[in-house]
Design an enzyme around this catalytic site. Structure first.
Site, short mmCIF file in Angstrom:
data_model
loop_
_atom_site.label_atom_id
_atom_site.label_comp_id
_atom_site.label_asym_id
_atom_site.label_seq_id
_atom_site.Cartn_x
_atom_site.Cartn_y
_atom_site.Cartn_z
N HIS A 1 0.89 -1.13 -0.05
CA HIS A 1 -0.20 0.05 -0.04
C HIS A 1 0.83 1.13 0.05
O HIS A 1 0.40 2.21 -0.39
CB HIS A 1 -1.03 -0.10 1.26
CG HIS A 1 -0.62 0.24 2.49
ND1 HIS A 1 -0.29 -0.32 3.62
CD2 HIS A 1 -0.30 1.76 3.06
CE1 HIS A 1 0.34 0.17 4.41
NE2 HIS A 1 0.25 1.35 4.24
N ASP B 1 -5.10 -7.46 1.71
CA ASP B 1 -4.55 -8.93 1.68
C ASP B 1 -3.25 -8.94 0.80
O ASP B 1 -2.99 -8.01 -0.22
CB ASP B 1 -5.68 -9.80 0.88
CG ASP B 1 -5.39 -11.36 0.71
OD1 ASP B 1 -4.63 -11.77 1.67
OD2 ASP B 1 -5.93 -11.69 0.17
N SER C 1 4.01 2.50 8.35
CA SER C 1 3.78 1.21 7.54
C SER C 1 4.94 0.88 6.64
O SER C 1 5.75 1.71 6.51
CB SER C 1 2.94 1.84 6.36
OG SER C 1 1.50 1.58 7.05
N GLY C 2 5.06 -0.45 6.38
CA GLY C 2 6.07 -1.05 5.62
C GLY C 2 7.22 -1.35 6.37
O GLY C 2 8.22 -2.04 6.18
#
Ligand code: ARG
Length: 483
Positions: free
Chosen positions: A287, A334, A432-433
């Site tokens: 994302h 997902d 994130s990540g």
């Protein structure tokens, strides 16, 4: 065409013999020639026959009639049964070819529909269109990095016996997993577990042939040791942990404490975190690299720097390629994982080092203590933190995290929950990540990548991370294919 043929003979209908009268009359010809005949009008040549059959036939005895109709019924029943059997057989074959397109012992190349015999798998020559037959032949298993080789014949994995093994073979195996030989760490023998019943052994007398052709399966291993293979010195942190408890509710990191942590910048702004796994490859979330963020040339990667202000004074590493998981789903998150390939390889130092990818067969406990790190917001709605923060979070069992009062079934097998149901401590926007790691057997493992959560640090809304263990196959395959 049919002008030379006389009127059709009368025919006694002893059952279902529909049109053969025509083909019998005109072998090899168009089956309905009379319809195109210029002389014989089509309808009269057909209709009278039926009428004649009805009218000219002498009235039969009732017992004869019953017998004839019984035969008819029997034939109809038999034909129906045969039809059902044929349909069932046809359905089976359709199912077989859709489900499993390769016959017998043939193995399918991915889902390409191309089938090759087991003897061609792992023989050092690529036969599949995308080379799948040579990229899934070795793996490292469990926390001890036990080297295992795939046997396409028995469709299972076997540990490699240390006898006659050396670093040259180790390097070949590492290359086959997508690692570069210049980071090769070691091969060493470790005492076997009782559970190993069969091994792969090296055939010394075999000449200069492919490694996998030199291996044969054996029930014994003289040294009793199997190969433990390290393709890169990963998961090492020089800073011993002071387990304190800003991230939300975390503390500021020391240099070298999370050496795999990187900051991913676009247009001079920190957007996401990431983790170093090799000199050239960074793991992050899919994302993070979606839509307008998918262009590799607009990214800069900062490694070994804790302070965001300091990054702005430096150049950062350029990104050559971004590979997002093909099954990533924007809505459900997902398969929220992606790979970034750097244009120039990193130099490893005390503050820039890779984390270990989890091996299959690693057992993480349901409440396993893990750590998250990042420059994300320090409270819900806050701005990016200037310094790298970290905090410890326990894993939360999937079944529990999926309960109605938590995430009610939104936690898919590609996800893993971690945090506190009481709230107060969590990853947040900007993390994130980045990594979710754990320490096992003195090594730091990448358990997950920060993916999503409802709000930040709210009660019953823990952090959700990509489940790295299910992505490692995909990661190795892509590192291997994009060397
Ligand atoms: N999606 C967020 C990001 O892009 C990470 C959110 C993590 N949220 C949480 N509650 N743990 O940075």
């Amino acid at each position: 065409m049919t002008s030379t043929v006389g009127p059709p003979p009368y025919y006694e209908n002893h059952g279902f013999q529909p049109e053969n009268v025509y083909s019998a009359r005109q072998p090899g010809a168009y089956p309905y020639p009379q319809y195109f005949s210029t002389n014989a009008p089509p309808v009269p040549s057909y209709v009278p026959r039926v009428a004649t059959y009805q009218s000219s036939r002498p009235v039969a005895h009732s017992s004869e009639r019953t017998c004839a109709s019984n035969i008819k019924k029997t034939i109809v029943i038999i034909l129906s049964i045969l039809l059902v059997i044929c349909c069932a057989i046809a359905a089976f074959f359709i199912w077989y070819f859709v489900e499993n397109r390769c016959l017998g012992s043939l193995i399918e190349c991915g889902s390409s529909g191309v089938c090759i015999p087991p003897s061609q798998w792992c023989d050092g020559v690529s036969h599949c269109p995308s080379g799948e037959d040579e990229t899934r032949c070795v793996r490292l298993f469990g926390p001890d990095f036990i080297l295992e080789v795939y046997s396409p014949v028995s469709k299972s994995w076997y540990p490699v016996c240390q006898d006659d093994w050396n670093d040259d073979y180790g390097k070949i195996a590492c290359k086959d997993m997508g690692y570069s030989v210049d980071t090769y760490y070691y091969s060493r023998g470790v005492a076997t577990e009782v559970s190993f019943k069969s091994y792969m052994k090296l055939n010394r007398s075999a000449g200069n042939i492919d490694l996998y052709k030199k291996l044969y399966s054996s029930d014994s291993c003289a040294s009793g040791n199997v190969v433990s293979l390290r393709c890169i010195e990963c998961g090492l942190s020089i800073k011993s942990m002071n387990i304190m408890n800003r991230i939300v509710g975390g503390s500021g990191a020391m240099p070298g404490q999370w050496p795999w942590q990187v900051s991913l910048h676009m247009e001079g702004i920190h957007v996401c975190g990431g983790s170093i796994i090799t000199r050239q490859w960074i793991v992050t979330a899919a994302h993070c690299v979606e839509g307008r963020y998918s262009d590799p040339y607009s990214w800069r990667v900062y490694a070994g720097i804790l302070n965001q202000n300091e990054m702005l004074l430096r150049n950062g590493y350029r990104v050559q390629q971004i590979i997002s998981h093909p099954d990533y789903d924007t809505d459900s998150k997902d398969n929220d994982v992606a790979l970034m390939k750097l244009e120039t390889p990193l130099s490893f130092t005390d503050t820039v080092r890779p984390v270990c990818l989890p091996n299959p067969g690693m057992m993480f406990q349901p409440n396993q203590q893990c750590w998250i790190s990042g420059w994300g917001a320090e409270y819900q709605g806050g701005k990016t933190s200037n310094n790298l923060n970290y905090v410890t979070v326990p894993l939360i069992e999937r079944s529990r995290c999926n309960s109605v009062y938590i995430y009610n079934g939104m936690i898919l097998p590609t996800m893993i929950c971690a945090g506190y149901l009481g709230g107060g401590i969590d990853s947040c926007q900007g993390d994130s990540g980045g990594p979710l790691v754990t320490n096992k057997n003195s090594v730091w493992w990448l358990v997950g990548d920060t993916s999503w959560g409802t709000g930040c640090a709210s009660p019953n809304r823990p952090g959700v991370y990509g489940n790295m263990t299910v992505f490692t196959d995909w990661i190795y395959k892509n590192m291997q294919a994009n060397r």
